[in-house]
Scaffold this active site. Structure first.
Site, PDB file in Angstrom:
ATOM      1  N   GLY A  45      -6.471  14.630  21.143  1.00 59.76           N
ATOM      2  CA  GLY A  45      -7.830  15.462  21.419  1.00 59.76           C
ATOM      3  C   GLY A  45      -7.658  16.052  19.834  1.00 59.76           C
ATOM      4  O   GLY A  45      -7.212  16.465  18.890  1.00 59.76           O
ATOM      5  N   CYS A  95      -0.953  19.722  18.367  1.00 53.92           N
ATOM      6  CA  CYS A  95      -2.452  20.361  17.617  1.00 53.92           C
ATOM      7  C   CYS A  95      -2.677  19.867  16.645  1.00 53.92           C
ATOM      8  O   CYS A  95      -1.256  20.517  15.723  1.00 53.92           O
ATOM      9  CB  CYS A  95      -2.453  22.122  18.316  1.00 53.92           C
ATOM     10  SG  CYS A  95      -4.416  21.857  18.104  1.00 53.92           S
ATOM     11  N   LEU A  96      -3.187  19.485  15.731  1.00 51.15           N
ATOM     12  CA  LEU A  96      -3.955  19.242  14.367  1.00 51.15           C
ATOM     13  C   LEU A  96      -3.555  20.839  14.246  1.00 51.15           C
ATOM     14  O   LEU A  96      -3.333  20.088  12.455  1.00 51.15           O
ATOM     15  CB  LEU A  96      -4.550  18.127  14.715  1.00 51.15           C
ATOM     16  CG  LEU A  96      -4.588  16.546  15.106  1.00 51.15           C
ATOM     17  CD1 LEU A  96      -5.862  16.156  14.920  1.00 51.15           C
ATOM     18  CD2 LEU A  96      -3.234  16.261  13.981  1.00 51.15           C
ATOM     19  N   HIS A 137      -6.200  22.153  27.291  1.00 52.71           N
ATOM     20  CA  HIS A 137      -6.286  22.225  25.637  1.00 52.71           C
ATOM     21  C   HIS A 137      -7.282  22.257  24.687  1.00 52.71           C
ATOM     22  O   HIS A 137      -7.274  23.449  24.132  1.00 52.71           O
ATOM     23  CB  HIS A 137      -5.498  21.385  25.068  1.00 52.71           C
ATOM     24  CG  HIS A 137      -4.731  21.523  24.123  1.00 52.71           C
ATOM     25  ND1 HIS A 137      -3.638  21.883  23.243  1.00 52.71           N
ATOM     26  CD2 HIS A 137      -4.870  21.753  22.638  1.00 52.71           C
ATOM     27  CE1 HIS A 137      -3.350  22.075  21.918  1.00 52.71           C
ATOM     28  NE2 HIS A 137      -4.548  21.997  21.310  1.00 52.71           N
ATOM     29  N   GLU A 138      -8.476  21.221  25.240  1.00 57.13           N
ATOM     30  CA  GLU A 138      -8.814  21.150  23.757  1.00 57.13           C
ATOM     31  C   GLU A 138     -10.687  22.350  24.340  1.00 57.13           C
ATOM     32  O   GLU A 138     -11.058  22.844  23.436  1.00 57.13           O
ATOM     33  CB  GLU A 138     -10.181  19.962  23.944  1.00 57.13           C
ATOM     34  CG  GLU A 138      -8.413  18.792  23.156  1.00 57.13           C
ATOM     35  CD  GLU A 138      -8.025  18.913  22.105  1.00 57.13           C
ATOM     36  OE1 GLU A 138      -7.227  18.635  22.041  1.00 57.13           O
ATOM     37  OE2 GLU A 138      -9.215  19.808  21.673  1.00 57.13           O
ATOM     38  N   HIS A 141     -10.192  25.759  22.808  1.00 58.27           N
ATOM     39  CA  HIS A 141     -10.076  25.221  21.711  1.00 58.27           C
ATOM     40  C   HIS A 141     -11.593  26.405  21.200  1.00 58.27           C
ATOM     41  O   HIS A 141     -12.192  26.971  20.598  1.00 58.27           O
ATOM     42  CB  HIS A 141     -10.287  24.513  20.465  1.00 58.27           C
ATOM     43  CG  HIS A 141      -9.215  23.952  20.094  1.00 58.27           C
ATOM     44  ND1 HIS A 141      -8.533  24.457  18.800  1.00 58.27           N
ATOM     45  CD2 HIS A 141      -8.183  22.903  20.662  1.00 58.27           C
ATOM     46  CE1 HIS A 141      -7.016  23.948  18.825  1.00 58.27           C
ATOM     47  NE2 HIS A 141      -6.717  23.047  19.458  1.00 58.27           N
TER      48      HIS A 141
HETATM   49  C1  LIG Z   1       4.637  16.681  11.815  1.00 59.49           C
HETATM   50  C2  LIG Z   1       3.246  16.401  12.847  1.00 59.49           C
HETATM   51  O1  LIG Z   1       2.302  17.831  12.853  1.00 59.49           O
HETATM   52  O2  LIG Z   1       2.139  16.148  13.878  1.00 59.49           O
HETATM   53  C3  LIG Z   1       1.329  15.689  14.846  1.00 59.49           C
HETATM   54  C4  LIG Z   1       1.112  16.869  15.211  1.00 59.49           C
HETATM   55  C5  LIG Z   1       0.201  16.795  16.472  1.00 59.49           C
HETATM   56  C6  LIG Z   1      -0.326  15.839  16.869  1.00 59.49           C
HETATM   57  C7  LIG Z   1      -1.449  16.221  17.794  1.00 59.49           C
HETATM   58  C8  LIG Z   1      -2.374  16.719  18.604  1.00 59.49           C
HETATM   59  C9  LIG Z   1      -2.398  16.537  19.556  1.00 59.49           C
HETATM   60  O3  LIG Z   1      -3.735  15.772  18.733  1.00 59.49           O
HETATM   61  N1  LIG Z   1      -3.259  17.527  19.984  1.00 59.49           N
HETATM   62  C10 LIG Z   1      -4.539  17.138  21.378  1.00 59.49           C
HETATM   63  C11 LIG Z   1      -4.017  18.125  22.628  1.00 59.49           C
HETATM   64  C12 LIG Z   1      -3.621  18.190  23.343  1.00 59.49           C
HETATM   65  C13 LIG Z   1      -1.497  18.010  23.355  1.00 59.49           C
HETATM   66  C14 LIG Z   1      -0.959  17.540  24.509  1.00 59.49           C
HETATM   67  C15 LIG Z   1      -1.747  16.842  24.544  1.00 59.49           C
HETATM   68  C16 LIG Z   1      -2.730  15.867  25.576  1.00 59.49           C
HETATM   69  C17 LIG Z   1      -3.628  16.725  24.725  1.00 59.49           C
HETATM   70  C18 LIG Z   1      -0.771  14.755  15.842  1.00 59.49           C
HETATM   71  C19 LIG Z   1       0.570  14.772  14.721  1.00 59.49           C
HETATM   72  O4  LIG Z   1       1.183  13.950  13.900  1.00 59.49           O
HETATM   73  C20 LIG Z   1       1.687  12.702  14.376  1.00 59.49           C
HETATM   74  C21 LIG Z   1       2.192  12.274  13.121  1.00 59.49           C
HETATM   75  O5  LIG Z   1       2.463  12.730  15.028  1.00 59.49           O
HETATM   76 CO   LIG Z   2      -5.728  21.392  19.426  1.00 56.55          CO
END
Ligand SMILES: CC(=O)Oc1ccc(/C=C/C(=O)NCCc2ccccc2)cc1OC(C)=O
Ligand SMILES: [Co+2]
Length: 172
Positions: A45, A95-96, A137-138, A141
């Site tokens: 997301g 969260c990114l 969540h989004e 933001h």
């Molecule tokens: C090391 C690190 O920070 O990793 C990450 C952290 C977050 C994310 C992505 C989070 C994300 O897309 N969140 C969207 C919101 C959401 C959260 C929970 C459920 C639904 C929607 C990706 C990461 O990268 C890896 C390789 O896992």
């Molecule tokens: Co986020």
């Protein structure tokens, strides 16, 4: 293009994003760049404010049964509004914009969301579980909220402790 992600505690993330008025090629280019960025960074997301653009647009791509993400599973959400919400669930969110930190957040189990697609066509979706969490969540933001603001007191303390360690590790 892969865009830079704004990370906590940057004040940009606290802005209230403005409704999209023109469903034009500029919006389409942004949505395409956001998708490239989200996939490159392993996200599921991404809200426009996370790449510094304060408009009410966000992407969700939870992938298919094998977790494979593609334009077929991508949902482009513009000017979302919650029509209904109920139930409760807890989910371990990341969260990114808050790299390396994950924690449990309580959200509604089901939501009914009205939004527009990139061509300005209206959609109404009933979302449950992970998709419901993603919409909440989004959309947070878009109103300047990051998931760590929704942690209970104990978890917030844990975050603050861990965040300091993470910063030291990064500084080196
Ligand atoms: C090391 C690190 O920070 O990793 C990450 C952290 C977050 C994310 C992505 C989070 C994300 O897309 N969140 C969207 C919101 C959401 C959260 C929970 C459920 C639904 C929607 C990706 C990461 O990268 C890896 C390789 O896992
Ligand atoms: Co986020």
């Amino acid at each position: 293009a892969i865009l830079d992600i704004v990370t906590y505690p940057n004040k940009i993330l606290k802005q209230i994003s403005k409704p999209v008025e023109r469903f034009d090629s500029e919006l389409h280019k942004l949505l395409d760049d956001m998708y490239e960025t989200m996939i490159a960074k392993n996200g599921i997301g991404l809200a426009a404010i996370q790449v510094g653009v304060p408009i009410r647009a966000l992407l969700i791509d939870l992938g298919d049964e094998e977790g494979k993400q593609s334009k077929d599973t991508l949902i482009e959400v513009i000017n979302p509004e919650f029509l209904e919400w109920d139930g409760s669930l807890k989910y371990n969110e990341g969260c990114l914009s808050v790299p390396d930190y994950f924690d449990e957040v309580e959200r509604y189990k089901k939501v009914k969301v009205k939004f527009f697609d990139r061509f300005g066509k209206e959609h109404i979706v009933d979302a449950e579980d992970l998709l419901s969490v993603a919409f909440q969540h989004e959309t947070d933001h878009l109103d300047g909220h990051v998931f760590i603001e929704r942690l209970d007191y104990i978890k917030r303390k844990k975050f603050e402790k861990e965040w300091k360690k993470l910063l030291k590790k990064r500084k080196k």
